[in-house]
Design a protein around this motif. Sequence first.
Motif, mmCIF file in Angstrom:
data_model
loop_
_atom_site.group_PDB
_atom_site.id
_atom_site.type_symbol
_atom_site.label_atom_id
_atom_site.label_comp_id
_atom_site.label_asym_id
_atom_site.label_seq_id
_atom_site.Cartn_x
_atom_site.Cartn_y
_atom_site.Cartn_z
ATOM 1 N N ILE A 190 34.253 -27.540 63.268
ATOM 2 C CA ILE A 190 32.948 -26.941 63.549
ATOM 3 C C ILE A 190 33.182 -25.522 64.056
ATOM 4 O O ILE A 190 34.057 -25.307 64.902
ATOM 5 C CB ILE A 190 32.173 -27.797 64.583
ATOM 6 N N PRO A 191 32.451 -24.522 63.556
ATOM 7 C CA PRO A 191 32.658 -23.136 64.002
ATOM 8 C C PRO A 191 32.593 -23.002 65.525
ATOM 9 O O PRO A 191 31.833 -23.713 66.194
ATOM 10 C CB PRO A 191 31.515 -22.372 63.331
ATOM 11 N N SER A 192 33.375 -22.074 66.060
ATOM 12 C CA SER A 192 33.520 -21.942 67.519
ATOM 13 C C SER A 192 32.236 -21.529 68.225
ATOM 14 O O SER A 192 32.106 -21.735 69.436
ATOM 15 C CB SER A 192 34.641 -20.959 67.847
ATOM 16 N N GLU A 193 31.261 -20.937 67.519
ATOM 17 C CA GLU A 193 30.006 -20.563 68.186
ATOM 18 C C GLU A 193 29.125 -21.771 68.522
ATOM 19 O O GLU A 193 28.147 -21.656 69.235
ATOM 20 C CB GLU A 193 29.212 -19.534 67.385
ATOM 21 N N TYR A 194 29.475 -22.965 68.001
ATOM 22 C CA TYR A 194 28.753 -24.185 68.341
ATOM 23 C C TYR A 194 29.431 -24.869 69.523
ATOM 24 O O TYR A 194 30.653 -25.006 69.546
ATOM 25 C CB TYR A 194 28.726 -25.165 67.161
ATOM 26 N N ALA A 195 28.629 -25.306 70.482
ATOM 27 C CA ALA A 195 29.160 -26.026 71.643
ATOM 28 C C ALA A 195 28.459 -27.378 71.745
ATOM 29 O O ALA A 195 27.267 -27.492 71.439
ATOM 30 C CB ALA A 195 28.928 -25.217 72.909
ATOM 31 N N PHE A 196 29.200 -28.403 72.183
ATOM 32 C CA PHE A 196 28.619 -29.732 72.339
ATOM 33 C C PHE A 196 27.729 -29.751 73.570
ATOM 34 O O PHE A 196 28.063 -29.211 74.617
ATOM 35 C CB PHE A 196 29.719 -30.785 72.475
ATOM 36 N N SER A 197 26.564 -30.383 73.455
ATOM 37 C CA SER A 197 25.638 -30.551 74.578
ATOM 38 C C SER A 197 25.159 -31.991 74.590
ATOM 39 O O SER A 197 24.786 -32.534 73.557
ATOM 40 C CB SER A 197 24.442 -29.612 74.422
ATOM 41 N N SER A 198 25.157 -32.609 75.773
ATOM 42 C CA SER A 198 24.667 -33.993 75.870
ATOM 43 C C SER A 198 23.340 -34.066 76.624
ATOM 44 O O SER A 198 22.888 -35.142 76.984
ATOM 45 C CB SER A 198 25.722 -34.870 76.543
ATOM 46 N N ILE A 199 22.701 -32.932 76.858
ATOM 47 C CA ILE A 199 21.388 -32.913 77.514
ATOM 48 C C ILE A 199 20.365 -33.463 76.521
ATOM 49 O O ILE A 199 20.346 -33.105 75.354
ATOM 50 C CB ILE A 199 21.013 -31.482 77.945
ATOM 51 N N ASP A 200 19.460 -34.326 76.969
ATOM 52 C CA ASP A 200 18.489 -35.046 76.137
ATOM 53 C C ASP A 200 19.203 -35.940 75.128
ATOM 54 O O ASP A 200 19.414 -37.091 75.357
ATOM 55 C CB ASP A 200 17.513 -34.105 75.420
ATOM 56 N N GLU A 201 19.587 -35.402 73.985
ATOM 57 C CA GLU A 201 20.330 -36.159 72.989
ATOM 58 C C GLU A 201 21.587 -35.371 72.624
ATOM 59 O O GLU A 201 21.591 -34.146 72.685
ATOM 60 C CB GLU A 201 19.490 -36.430 71.747
ATOM 61 N N PRO A 202 22.686 -36.063 72.257
ATOM 62 C CA PRO A 202 23.908 -35.337 71.915
ATOM 63 C C PRO A 202 23.691 -34.424 70.709
ATOM 64 O O PRO A 202 23.048 -34.803 69.738
ATOM 65 C CB PRO A 202 24.905 -36.437 71.557
ATOM 66 N N CYS A 203 24.205 -33.184 70.794
ATOM 67 C CA CYS A 203 24.080 -32.234 69.697
ATOM 68 C C CYS A 203 25.102 -31.113 69.847
ATOM 69 O O CYS A 203 25.724 -30.963 70.894
ATOM 70 C CB CYS A 203 22.670 -31.658 69.623
ATOM 71 N N PHE A 204 25.267 -30.334 68.783
ATOM 72 C CA PHE A 204 26.056 -29.116 68.822
ATOM 73 C C PHE A 204 25.074 -27.959 68.746
ATOM 74 O O PHE A 204 24.228 -27.919 67.856
ATOM 75 C CB PHE A 204 27.058 -29.054 67.666
ATOM 76 N N VAL A 205 25.183 -27.004 69.682
ATOM 77 C CA VAL A 205 24.194 -25.942 69.794
ATOM 78 C C VAL A 205 24.866 -24.580 69.653
ATOM 79 O O VAL A 205 25.961 -24.362 70.164
ATOM 80 C CB VAL A 205 23.500 -25.984 71.171
ATOM 81 N N SER A 206 24.186 -23.654 68.964
ATOM 82 C CA SER A 206 24.591 -22.247 68.931
ATOM 83 C C SER A 206 23.364 -21.430 69.319
ATOM 84 O O SER A 206 22.303 -21.984 69.596
ATOM 85 C CB SER A 206 25.107 -21.846 67.552
ATOM 86 N N ASP A 207 23.482 -20.096 69.315
ATOM 87 C CA ASP A 207 22.338 -19.252 69.665
ATOM 88 C C ASP A 207 21.183 -19.412 68.676
ATOM 89 O O ASP A 207 20.031 -19.356 69.053
ATOM 90 C CB ASP A 207 22.753 -17.778 69.729
ATOM 91 N N ASP A 208 21.496 -19.611 67.367
ATOM 92 C CA ASP A 208 20.417 -19.706 66.374
ATOM 93 C C ASP A 208 20.101 -21.089 65.849
ATOM 94 O O ASP A 208 19.090 -21.272 65.226
ATOM 95 C CB ASP A 208 20.679 -18.855 65.128
#
Length: 135
Positions: A81-99
Motif C-alpha cells: 500500500i502506498p506510504s501516504e496511506y495510514a491505518f486507522s481503527s477509529i470507527d471502522e478499520p481503514c487506510f486513510v490518506s489526505d484525499d
Amino acid sequence: VEGTCSGRYGYIIGVLGKPNVGKGFVVEDHSGQAVFEVKYQAIVFRPFKGEVLDAIVYHVSKMGFFAQAGPLELFVSTHLIPSEYAFSSIDEPCFVSDDSMVRGTQTLPSCACSDTKIESLTPGIPPSSCARADA
C-alpha cells in the motif's frame, strides 16, 4: 466445467456453443467409470502480472486488506500500500490518506496484479503463477 478454476486457463466463466465429445474408454480399475476427451471454447478470467483490476474491499486490518474481483480473492499487504496511506481503527478499520480512504464494503480500489497463484482444482493440471494485488 463452468464455475471451476483450471491452473492452466484460470477461472472458467462459461462454455460457448456445443462441446465436442470424443471417444471414451472405461477405466480399468473395476469402478465402471468412463473417461471422455471433451473440447470446447470458453470465456475465462485469468489476470496477468501488471494487469489492473477493480475490486471490492470486504475486510480491512492493520496487516492489509482483502478484496474480491469477480471470482478472484485478493490480499493487499500493508507493504504494497502506498506510504501516504495510514491505518486507522477509529470507527471502522481503514487506510486513510489526505484525499481518499480504503475501508471494508463498497470500496472499489484499482489493484495491479503481481506474483501469486491460481490454485488448480483440476487433478493432473498444475497451478500456474497468476495474481496477487498491489494497490
